[in-house]
Design a protein around this motif. Structure first.
Motif, short mmCIF file in Angstrom:
data_model
loop_
_atom_site.label_atom_id
_atom_site.label_comp_id
_atom_site.label_asym_id
_atom_site.label_seq_id
_atom_site.Cartn_x
_atom_site.Cartn_y
_atom_site.Cartn_z
N LEU A 61 0.82 -1.20 0.00
CA LEU A 61 0.00 0.00 0.00
C LEU A 61 0.86 1.26 0.00
O LEU A 61 0.51 2.25 -0.64
CB LEU A 61 -0.93 0.00 1.22
CG LEU A 61 -2.04 -1.06 1.20
CD1 LEU A 61 -2.81 -1.02 2.52
CD2 LEU A 61 -2.98 -0.82 0.02
N SER A 63 3.80 1.60 -1.32
CA SER A 63 4.47 1.78 -2.61
C SER A 63 3.47 2.11 -3.72
O SER A 63 3.86 2.25 -4.87
CB SER A 63 5.28 0.54 -2.97
OG SER A 63 4.41 -0.55 -3.19
N GLY A 64 2.19 2.17 -3.37
CA GLY A 64 1.19 2.58 -4.33
C GLY A 64 0.59 1.46 -5.14
O GLY A 64 -0.05 1.68 -6.15
N GLY A 65 0.79 0.25 -4.70
CA GLY A 65 0.20 -0.72 -5.56
C GLY A 65 -0.03 -2.07 -5.13
O GLY A 65 -0.53 -2.89 -5.78
#
Length: 65
Positions: A61, A63-65
């Motif tokens: 989450l 790290s954006g993905g």
């Protein structure tokens, strides 16, 4: 509380919990032996598996993905 309920429905967390329980139980049985210590190894392994899943989820989450 809703997040916890959603996580409990996710099958991946159960894979981590069961894998941790198996590793903890087998390790405790062969390294130490005894019924109670094997049960403690299973429980501790399951909790550790869930904690590892949570850490990986937080990293994913963050790290954006």
């Amino acid at each position: 509380m809703k997040l916890l309920r959603d996580l409990m429905r996710d099958p991946v967390i159960w894979v981590f919990a069961v894998a941790g329980a198996v590793i903890g139980g087998v390790g405790a049985f062969f390294l130490i032996g005894g019924v109670w210590l094997t049960i403690a190894g299973v429980a501790g392994g399951a909790v550790t598996g869930v904690i590892v899943f949570m850490i990986l989820l937080m990293i994913a989450l963050a790290s954006g993905g």
